[in-house]
Write a protein that holds these residues in place. Sequence first.
Motif, PDB file in Angstrom:
ATOM      1  N   LEU A   1       0.826  -1.211   0.000  1.00 27.56           N
ATOM      2  CA  LEU A   1       0.000   0.000   0.000  1.00 27.56           C
ATOM      3  C   LEU A   1       0.863   1.265   0.000  1.00 27.56           C
ATOM      4  N   THR A   2       1.968   1.230   0.718  1.00 29.04           N
ATOM      5  CA  THR A   2       2.872   2.386   0.764  1.00 29.04           C
ATOM      6  C   THR A   2       3.509   2.622  -0.595  1.00 29.04           C
ATOM      7  N   ALA A   3       3.928   1.562  -1.270  1.00 29.11           N
ATOM      8  CA  ALA A   3       4.547   1.706  -2.598  1.00 29.11           C
ATOM      9  C   ALA A   3       3.561   2.323  -3.587  1.00 29.11           C
ATOM     10  N   ALA A   4       2.328   1.869  -3.554  1.00 25.52           N
ATOM     11  CA  ALA A   4       1.309   2.431  -4.450  1.00 25.52           C
ATOM     12  C   ALA A   4       1.046   3.899  -4.111  1.00 25.52           C
ATOM     13  N   PHE A   5       1.016   4.209  -2.820  1.00 25.64           N
ATOM     14  CA  PHE A   5       0.753   5.578  -2.372  1.00 25.64           C
ATOM     15  C   PHE A   5       1.909   6.506  -2.761  1.00 25.64           C
ATOM     16  N   ILE A   6       3.133   6.030  -2.589  1.00 22.96           N
ATOM     17  CA  ILE A   6       4.311   6.833  -2.975  1.00 22.96           C
ATOM     18  C   ILE A   6       4.311   7.082  -4.475  1.00 22.96           C
ATOM     19  N   ASP A   7       4.002   6.047  -5.258  1.00 21.50           N
ATOM     20  CA  ASP A   7       3.924   6.226  -6.711  1.00 21.50           C
ATOM     21  C   ASP A   7       2.849   7.246  -7.066  1.00 21.50           C
ATOM     22  N   GLN A   8       1.741   7.203  -6.371  1.00 20.74           N
ATOM     23  CA  GLN A   8       0.651   8.144  -6.618  1.00 20.74           C
ATOM     24  C   GLN A   8       1.110   9.573  -6.366  1.00 20.74           C
ATOM     25  N   ILE A   9       1.826   9.798  -5.278  1.00 22.11           N
ATOM     26  CA  ILE A   9       2.269  11.144  -4.920  1.00 22.11           C
ATOM     27  C   ILE A   9       3.447  11.585  -5.795  1.00 22.11           C
ATOM     28  N   ALA A  10       4.454  10.738  -5.923  1.00 23.29           N
ATOM     29  CA  ALA A  10       5.684  11.114  -6.626  1.00 23.29           C
ATOM     30  C   ALA A  10       5.475  11.278  -8.129  1.00 23.29           C
ATOM     31  N   ASN A  11       4.680  10.410  -8.725  1.00 27.49           N
ATOM     32  CA  ASN A  11       4.501  10.418 -10.184  1.00 27.49           C
ATOM     33  C   ASN A  11       3.131  10.945 -10.606  1.00 27.49           C
ATOM     34  N   PHE A  12       2.350  11.432  -9.652  1.00 30.20           N
ATOM     35  CA  PHE A  12       0.987  11.893  -9.905  1.00 30.20           C
ATOM     36  C   PHE A  12       0.218  10.838 -10.708  1.00 30.20           C
ATOM     37  N   ASP A  13       0.386   9.595 -10.307  1.00 32.25           N
ATOM     38  CA  ASP A  13      -0.251   8.440 -10.940  1.00 32.25           C
ATOM     39  C   ASP A  13      -1.484   8.083 -10.105  1.00 32.25           C
ATOM     40  N   LEU A  14      -2.573   8.834 -10.325  1.00 30.30           N
ATOM     41  CA  LEU A  14      -3.768   8.673  -9.507  1.00 30.30           C
ATOM     42  C   LEU A  14      -4.418   7.310  -9.729  1.00 30.30           C
ATOM     43  N   PRO A  15      -4.876   6.666  -8.651  1.00 38.33           N
ATOM     44  CA  PRO A  15      -5.509   5.359  -8.803  1.00 38.33           C
ATOM     45  C   PRO A  15      -6.906   5.471  -9.412  1.00 38.33           C
ATOM     46  N   CYS A  16      -7.208   4.551 -10.314  1.00 31.06           N
ATOM     47  CA  CYS A  16      -8.538   4.480 -10.912  1.00 31.06           C
ATOM     48  C   CYS A  16      -9.471   3.754  -9.940  1.00 31.06           C
ATOM     49  N   PRO A  17     -10.768   3.679 -10.236  1.00 29.14           N
ATOM     50  CA  PRO A  17     -11.689   2.976  -9.330  1.00 29.14           C
ATOM     51  C   PRO A  17     -11.295   1.517  -9.071  1.00 29.14           C
ATOM     52  N   LEU A  18     -10.813   0.800 -10.090  1.00 31.39           N
ATOM     53  CA  LEU A  18     -10.390  -0.586  -9.868  1.00 31.39           C
ATOM     54  C   LEU A  18      -9.146  -0.634  -8.983  1.00 31.39           C
ATOM     55  N   CYS A  19      -8.256   0.338  -9.146  1.00 26.07           N
ATOM     56  CA  CYS A  19      -7.068   0.415  -8.286  1.00 26.07           C
ATOM     57  C   CYS A  19      -7.481   0.637  -6.833  1.00 26.07           C
ATOM     58  N   LEU A  20      -8.469   1.513  -6.640  1.00 24.66           N
ATOM     59  CA  LEU A  20      -8.953   1.776  -5.285  1.00 24.66           C
ATOM     60  C   LEU A  20      -9.586   0.530  -4.671  1.00 24.66           C
ATOM     61  N   LEU A  21     -10.313  -0.246  -5.473  1.00 29.16           N
ATOM     62  CA  LEU A  21     -10.884  -1.505  -4.975  1.00 29.16           C
ATOM     63  C   LEU A  21      -9.791  -2.484  -4.560  1.00 29.16           C
ATOM     64  N   GLN A  22      -8.695  -2.496  -5.318  1.00 29.22           N
ATOM     65  CA  GLN A  22      -7.580  -3.365  -4.958  1.00 29.22           C
ATOM     66  C   GLN A  22      -6.965  -2.922  -3.634  1.00 29.22           C
ATOM     67  N   ARG A  23      -6.845  -1.615  -3.441  1.00 27.22           N
ATOM     68  CA  ARG A  23      -6.314  -1.109  -2.172  1.00 27.22           C
ATOM     69  C   ARG A  23      -7.233  -1.483  -1.015  1.00 27.22           C
ATOM     70  N   VAL A  24      -8.547  -1.399  -1.241  1.00 25.51           N
ATOM     71  CA  VAL A  24      -9.497  -1.814  -0.203  1.00 25.51           C
ATOM     72  C   VAL A  24      -9.312  -3.301   0.105  1.00 25.51           C
ATOM     73  N   GLY A  25      -9.076  -4.096  -0.926  1.00 26.12           N
ATOM     74  CA  GLY A  25      -8.826  -5.521  -0.722  1.00 26.12           C
ATOM     75  C   GLY A  25      -7.610  -5.762   0.162  1.00 26.12           C
ATOM     76  N   PHE A  26      -6.532  -5.005  -0.083  1.00 29.33           N
ATOM     77  CA  PHE A  26      -5.336  -5.151   0.748  1.00 29.33           C
ATOM     78  C   PHE A  26      -5.595  -4.716   2.187  1.00 29.33           C
ATOM     79  N   VAL A  27      -6.342  -3.634   2.360  1.00 29.06           N
ATOM     80  CA  VAL A  27      -6.672  -3.175   3.713  1.00 29.06           C
ATOM     81  C   VAL A  27      -7.519  -4.232   4.431  1.00 29.06           C
ATOM     82  N   ALA A  28      -8.463  -4.838   3.729  1.00 27.21           N
ATOM     83  CA  ALA A  28      -9.306  -5.871   4.339  1.00 27.21           C
ATOM     84  C   ALA A  28      -8.483  -7.113   4.710  1.00 27.21           C
ATOM     85  N   VAL A  29      -7.516  -7.476   3.866  1.00 26.96           N
ATOM     86  CA  VAL A  29      -6.603  -8.566   4.216  1.00 26.96           C
ATOM     87  C   VAL A  29      -5.844  -8.187   5.492  1.00 26.96           C
ATOM     88  N   GLY A  30      -5.396  -6.934   5.549  1.00 30.08           N
ATOM     89  CA  GLY A  30      -4.700  -6.455   6.735  1.00 30.08           C
ATOM     90  C   GLY A  30      -5.569  -6.528   7.981  1.00 30.08           C
TER      91      GLY A  30
END
Length: 197
Positions: free
Chosen positions: A22-51
């Motif tokens: 999650l941190t790597a994706a977040f850093i990429d989002q901030i550093a490269n302005f690579d905003l997550p799409c809705p499917l990307c956000l669902l994947q992040r929710v999946g990782f949080v739920a696993v956590g």
Amino acid sequence: MISPDLSRTLNALALLVISGILTAAFIDQIANFDLPCPLCLLQRVGFVAVGFGLCLNLVYGPRPQHYGIMIVSAIIGGSASVRQILLHIVPGTGSYGEPFLGLHFYTWAALAFFCITLGAAVMLILERQVSDPARMPVGLAGRPLAKLAIAVILLVSAGNAVSALLECGPGVCADNPTGYELLDEAEEEVDRMEQAQ
């Protein structure tokens, strides 16, 4: 068979790995302005739920229900990943985001969700304390790695939640986000107020 202490250590390490993803994706989002799409956000929710399932194992001891939460979350997150792979697998359809080590984040996410599902299933098979939860001490006393892992996932999850709210606002996220909707609206409001003066 895996001892209770080794189980807690493995769960804490797995939680740190999830936080790292999650941190790597977040850093990429901030550093490269690579905003997550809705499917990307669902994947992040999946990782949080696993956590969340891993946190339950750390606080209350391993239980089949906790591993069930992890497996279901990984299947849902993996489904979003596979959906995104299928959207971009046809030549000429392009891709979303820049590749990382030759693969896009959604492909890495699909592989990670597969590994999570497999790992949770193996832990269910190998853990002897799952059959006798009364033997497993409850709480985090004397477990600094577990405390650290939980603190990190809470911090990373909160950062991703705030970022998603700023990006999407209270409504539906854009299919191909180009900016942070709430920040853009606030900036437009400031501009209107300055022009009105």
